[in-house]
Design an enzyme around this catalytic site. Structure first.
Site, short mmCIF file in Angstrom:
data_model
loop_
_atom_site.label_atom_id
_atom_site.label_comp_id
_atom_site.label_asym_id
_atom_site.label_seq_id
_atom_site.Cartn_x
_atom_site.Cartn_y
_atom_site.Cartn_z
N ARG A 37 42.05 28.59 48.78
CA ARG A 37 41.89 28.04 49.85
C ARG A 37 42.35 26.82 50.30
O ARG A 37 42.95 26.30 48.98
CB ARG A 37 40.60 27.77 49.45
CG ARG A 37 40.15 26.90 48.02
CD ARG A 37 38.45 26.94 48.02
NE ARG A 37 38.62 26.21 46.73
CZ ARG A 37 38.89 26.03 45.87
NH1 ARG A 37 39.03 27.26 45.52
NH2 ARG A 37 38.63 25.53 44.31
N ALA A 59 45.39 28.71 52.63
CA ALA A 59 44.38 29.69 53.87
C ALA A 59 43.57 29.55 54.32
O ALA A 59 43.08 30.11 52.72
CB ALA A 59 45.21 30.87 54.20
N GLY A 83 39.42 39.77 43.97
CA GLY A 83 39.23 39.56 43.13
C GLY A 83 37.92 39.37 43.38
O GLY A 83 36.53 38.58 42.02
N ARG A 85 33.52 39.21 45.20
CA ARG A 85 32.42 40.29 44.44
C ARG A 85 32.34 41.70 45.57
O ARG A 85 33.04 41.35 46.70
CB ARG A 85 30.67 39.59 44.51
CG ARG A 85 30.61 38.50 43.38
CD ARG A 85 29.38 38.23 43.36
NE ARG A 85 29.38 36.71 42.71
CZ ARG A 85 27.81 36.93 42.39
NH1 ARG A 85 26.95 37.50 42.74
NH2 ARG A 85 27.91 35.55 41.69
N HIS A 126 30.52 37.31 33.42
CA HIS A 126 32.15 36.91 33.05
C HIS A 126 32.05 38.00 31.21
O HIS A 126 31.33 38.58 31.09
CB HIS A 126 31.84 35.10 31.85
CG HIS A 126 31.99 34.24 33.18
ND1 HIS A 126 33.02 34.38 34.07
CD2 HIS A 126 30.84 33.50 34.00
CE1 HIS A 126 32.96 32.97 34.70
NE2 HIS A 126 31.86 32.41 35.02
N ASP A 127 33.01 37.49 30.68
CA ASP A 127 34.36 38.30 30.23
C ASP A 127 32.92 39.03 29.00
O ASP A 127 32.43 39.97 29.27
CB ASP A 127 35.75 37.45 29.42
CG ASP A 127 35.74 38.56 28.81
OD1 ASP A 127 35.07 38.68 27.65
OD2 ASP A 127 37.20 38.91 28.42
N TYR A 130 30.29 41.30 30.53
CA TYR A 130 30.98 42.62 30.85
C TYR A 130 32.00 43.75 29.91
O TYR A 130 31.36 45.15 29.17
CB TYR A 130 32.37 42.80 31.99
CG TYR A 130 32.56 42.39 32.60
CD1 TYR A 130 31.20 42.32 33.31
CD2 TYR A 130 33.39 40.98 32.68
CE1 TYR A 130 30.94 40.85 34.57
CE2 TYR A 130 32.80 39.83 34.37
CZ TYR A 130 31.91 40.13 34.64
OH TYR A 130 31.72 39.15 36.59
N ASP A 156 38.68 40.43 30.16
CA ASP A 156 39.39 39.83 31.49
C ASP A 156 41.06 40.47 31.40
O ASP A 156 41.08 40.81 32.85
CB ASP A 156 39.34 38.28 31.71
CG ASP A 156 37.95 37.39 32.27
OD1 ASP A 156 37.48 38.11 32.46
OD2 ASP A 156 38.18 36.31 31.89
#
Length: 360
Positions: A37, A59, A83, A85, A126-127, A130, A156
């Site tokens: 961004r 962009a 990556g 959602r 987060h890691d 998971y 990750d």
């Protein structure tokens, strides 16, 4: 230039496993362009190793100009990785259906924590989250202690980025035969669960106990453990095979008959004995004794000094770039070696893809 020279990848900026996966691809020679961004900046400064080897093009994907840039790049790319959602890219008009309709060979790599579907797919995490539901976190603990997360390595990077890279490269290979791209759904829950395949095999034949900290590889065994040295440093012992265990006992001056390796009931007692011995010398003294021997034992190093270990120095395992000590590319190729390249400017990178001006 690396074995992936000529492979073109579009990276939609993200955090964690996405940049690491893109770094691996760039290290191996892929032409990667990172779309970020406007005003976006590296989370850890310009020297962040996970951003090495590729240009960053600004962009705004909420504008037509930004979307058109991604479409133009994806039209030429072998793969795109993102990556966000689930559903975010579709809402932007940059989902796989649209981009594969334009470029049927495109491999669309999607990196998420919980995957593209399932009850948790749209939930933040987060890691640590998971690997907690994949079974990894619950297995990493000393007996009677709470689980200890292995930084962000199992989710990750090990369960996420590595599987994304494998999936994207497999997709590119298949597309060169079939002429058709596809979506790669890389979820950290899936990948980190797969990393435990060996433990499930051991568990099936009663070689793994569900109580953490009581098994061969999870700090249960005295011969697969970390011990504190006299100076506060540590020594890692992994003498699993009998010949290595015998050599370890010889170096520690312990009679073999006094410490039978698989007398599991006595493992806590044996740990105490080894701990007392390791505590009599410094880390460096033990390194000099143990590391050259066939005992599978080494001193423990951290981020501050691992690059100074003689083996790492000899192999060039770490390099310094832009004032930042960092790991060198891996694995190694004898004919098309990987390298960290100086990234071209955004303008130069876009021009090489046939686009004359950046959008920002």
């Amino acid at each position: 230039m690396g074995p992936l020279q000529g492979v073109k990848i579009v990276e939609i900026a993200g955090i964690g496993p996405g940049p690491f996966a893109a770094m691996l691809l760039a290290d191996m020679g892929a032409d990667v362009i990172r779309i970020d961004r406007p005003g976006g900046s590296p989370a850890f400064g310009a020297g962040d190793p996970t951003l090495r080897g590729r240009p960053i093009v600004a962009a705004d994907l909420k504008t037509d100009e930004g979307k058109d840039l991604v479409r133009a790049l994806a039209d030429q790319a072998d793969a795109l990785i993102e990556g966000n959602r689930p559903g975010v890219m579709e809402r932007l008009g940059l989902g796989p259906d649209e981009l594969l309709a334009r470029n049927p060979k495109l491999v669309y790599g999607r990196m998420t924590g919980y995957g593209q579907d399932g009850p948790l797919s749209s939930v933040a995490g987060h890691d640590i989250n998971y690997i907690s539901i994949s079974g990894v976190l619950g297995a990493i603990a000393r007996k009677g202690e709470r689980p200890l997360f292995p930084i962000n390595l199992a989710g990750d990077y090990g369960g996420g980025a590595m599987f994304l890279v494998v999936g994207v490269l497999a997709g590119i290979l298949e597309a060169r035969t079939s002429g058709k791209g596809q979506v790669v759904d890389a979820a950290m829950t899936d990948g980190s669960a797969l990393l435990t395949a060996m433990m499930y095999g051991m568990r099936a034949v009663n070689m793994w106990n569900d109580e953490a900290g009581t098994n061969l590889l999870d700090s249960g065994a005295h011969f697969y453990e970390v011990y504190e040295a006299k100076d506060g440093g540590h020594v890692a012992i992994g003498a699993i095979e009998p010949q290595f265990y015998a050599e370890l006992l010889r170096l520690l001056e312990i009679p073999a008959e006094e410490m039978p390796q698989f007398d599991m009931a006595r493992w806590p007692e044996f740990k105490e004995r080894i701990a007392a011995i390791i505590a009599t010398k410094t880390r460096e003294e033990w390194a000099a004794i143990l590391e050259p021997a066939e005992a599978c034992a080494t001193a423990v190093y951290g981020f501050g000094d691992a690059h100074e270990h003689p083996h790492n120095v000899a192999r060039g395992t770490f390099i310094e770039r832009s004032g930042v000590v960092q790991p060198a590319p891996a694995p190694r190729f004898d004919r098309t070696p990987s390298e960290i390249r100086d990234a071209p400017s955004a303008e130069e990178a876009l021009a090489s893809w046939g686009i004359q001006a950046p959008v920002g």
